[in-house]
Design an enzyme around this catalytic site. Structure first.
Site, mmCIF file in Angstrom:
data_model
loop_
_atom_site.group_PDB
_atom_site.id
_atom_site.type_symbol
_atom_site.label_atom_id
_atom_site.label_comp_id
_atom_site.label_asym_id
_atom_site.label_seq_id
_atom_site.Cartn_x
_atom_site.Cartn_y
_atom_site.Cartn_z
ATOM 1 N N GLU A 1 0.890 -1.165 0.000
ATOM 2 C CA GLU A 1 0.000 0.000 0.000
ATOM 3 C C GLU A 1 0.925 1.211 0.000
ATOM 4 O OE1 GLU A 1 -1.668 3.055 1.223
ATOM 5 O OE2 GLU A 1 -2.259 2.055 3.099
ATOM 6 N N CYS B 1 -1.990 8.566 2.957
ATOM 7 C CA CYS B 1 -1.777 8.215 1.546
ATOM 8 C C CYS B 1 -2.987 8.568 0.694
ATOM 9 C CB CYS B 1 -1.537 6.716 1.414
ATOM 10 S SG CYS B 1 -0.133 6.168 2.325
HETATM 11 C C1 SIN Z 1 -2.876 5.555 4.822
HETATM 12 O O1 SIN Z 1 -2.533 6.731 4.841
HETATM 13 O O2 SIN Z 1 -2.111 4.704 4.355
HETATM 14 C C2 SIN Z 1 -4.187 5.046 5.337
HETATM 15 C C3 SIN Z 1 -5.262 6.015 5.316
HETATM 16 C C4 SIN Z 1 -6.594 5.420 5.721
HETATM 17 O O3 SIN Z 1 -6.687 4.266 6.161
HETATM 18 O O4 SIN Z 1 -7.567 6.117 5.563
#
Ligand code: SIN
Length: 480
Positions: free
Chosen positions: A253, A287
């Protein structure tokens, strides 16, 4: 339990707090710069012990029933919820996010544990109509083996449970390697897992500063059958290359470059609300945070004014203080990186509509930049900070082309009141996730993950457990 009952300073391996040598590192509160804890550095030596412990625990653990595993996961989930305030405090102290967001993360993270407790019981196989009269064909699913979960600082709890809960439910054993900036939440939930009754070796946590060395060690270990990683695309490439010799399975991810499109028929108030949540959650350090806001020229002025006003009202400060909605950035270099995006934009004709400056060493003003253009660095690079650039577009085709013009493909968002436009645009966006009139898509019940350079595999939902299961086909012959 008191918060201090959940603060630990060393790795947790084979059901014990380890007693490694002298090396240690410090964990700091990004809001104040104060040291929270000195933590023993597990390094490669403890990583190896943790892999051995997980490998020995795998044989008995895989034989347990999904129902038994679900009972332990349920207990773990309940313990997390019972200790919400304590876990949230640890999280805010080590990663800076506002306390209310941290409490939200405990609920979000624990929800994966409950969800996968149930999904483990539904890891069904298949009976396939045979191709000859004397054969019977059956497919079963079995746990993949020892899993290493390498997790980031921005969600110190949820990124762990999103990987570890499906792995455990499937019958795998795990080694968690939290990043050295925020190891304390991981150690706290390891303690809760021990209280829940997970046998020694089933859940291990190794902490240490040597990210590169520990990552490589996981990749090259034949005992580790799978790595699940959340972090940058750059590190994703390295882990994949290092895993070639062991042909390890990987869930990745990685980075994102989320577009947020405001069409001319959008409900502007709702779009502003959505942009705030998807851009400024965790000070822009997720992310799935919006990276580029594309606004139809007919509604650009209205949207930019309303967004700037709402952003200017966001309260910045220490996440433990009441009313704060934007905490510190993780460290000084994150602030410097954010400032360099803003400086680049100003040099190239960007207009600061609000914000635009660092606030001390670790905070950055929530910022809106008008008149953004494709030449600016944040058009391709992930900002990971509280800066929202506004680009203008004219036609749907132009918006879709701009949105897709990136190597990344994690989350995307758009606002429109037309059903037909919603379908067409959602289908055209080259992303793993699309928020339609919605700025927050994350939930344990839906598949989280990306395409292109944003990675592979899905977390959460009925799909999330598949990454931890192998398919076995059994052919029964001579049935006469
Ligand atoms: C992440 O920033 O990797 C996860 C964000 C989320 O679970 O909403």
């Amino acid at each position: 339990m008191k918060t201090t009952d959940l603060i630990f300073d060393r790795s947790y391996v084979d059901g014990k707090w380890t007693t490694e040598g002298e090396a240690s590192f410090e964990v700091f509160n990004p809001a104040t710069g104060e040291k929270i804890k000195t933590v023993a550095d597990g390094g490669i030596a403890i990583t190896e012990k943790a892999i051995d412990a997980a490998d020995s625990a795998f044989k008995p653990w895989r034989k347990t029933t999904a129902k038994y595993r679900a009972e332990l996961l349920e207990k773990w989930h309940n313990l997390m919820l019972e200790n919400t305030a304590q876990l949230a405090e640890i999280m805010t102290l080590e990663c800076g996010k506002p306390f209310t967001e941290s409490k939200g993360e405990v609920a979000y993270g624990a929800a994966f544990v409950k969800w996968f407790a149930e999904e483990g019981k539904r890891a069904y196989g298949d009976v396939i109509p045979p191709h000859t009269e004397d054969r019977r064909l059956v497919v079963i699913k079995q746990p993949i083996g020892v899993v290493a979960a390498i997790t980031p600082w921005n969600f110190p709890l949820a990124m762990i449970t999103r990987k570890v809960a499906p792995a455990l439910a499937a019958g795998c054993t795990v080694i968690i390697r939290p990043t050295y900036e925020s190891p304390l939440t991981a150690l706290a939930i390891a303690r809760l897992a021990a209280i829940a009754g997970f046998p020694p070796g089933v859940i291990n946590v190794v902490v240490g500063r040597d990210s590169a060395g520990m990552g490589k060690f996981f990749c090259e270990s034949e005992k580790v059958k799978k790595i699940s990683f959340t972090g940058s695309t750059r590190i994703g490439h390295i882990l994949m290359a290092q895993s070639a010799s062991t042909l390890k399975k990987l869930s990745l991810e990685l980075g994102g470059n989320a577009p947020f499109i405001v069409f001319e028929d959008a409900d502007i108030e709702k779009a502003v609300e959505g942009a705030i949540v998807s851009k400024f959650r965790n000070a822009g350090q997720t992310c799935v945070c919006v990276n580029r806001i594309l606004v139809h020229e007919k509604v650009y002025d209205e949207f930019s004014q309303k967004l700037s006003k709402a952003v200017a009202a966001l309260k910045v400060g220490d996440g433990m203080l009441a009313g704060v909605s934007i905490g510190p950035m993780i460290n000084k270099s994150a602030v410097e990186k954010t400032q360099s995006f803003v400086a680049d934009a100003i040099n190239k004709g960007g207009e600061i509509l609000t914000g635009g400056k660092p606030m001390g060493e670790c905070f950055y003003e929530p910022t809106v930049i008008g008149n953004a253009s494709r030449e600016m660095n944040f058009t391709e690079d992930e900002i990971f900070g509280p800066v929202a650039p506004l680009y203008k577009f004219n036609t749907d085709a132009e918006a879709i082309e701009m949105a897709n013009d990136t190597i990344y493909g994690l989350a995307s968002y758009f606002y429109s009141e037309s059903v037909s436009r919603c379908w067409k645009v959602a289908e055209a966006l080259e992303y793993g996730m699309v928020g339609i009139n919605e700025g927050l898509v994350s939930t344990e019940v839906a598949p989280f993950g990306g395409v292109k350079f944003s990675g592979q595999g899905r977390e959460g939902s009925k799909y999330g457990i598949e990454d931890y299961l192998e398919i076995k086909y059994m052919c029964f012959g001579n049935i006469i």
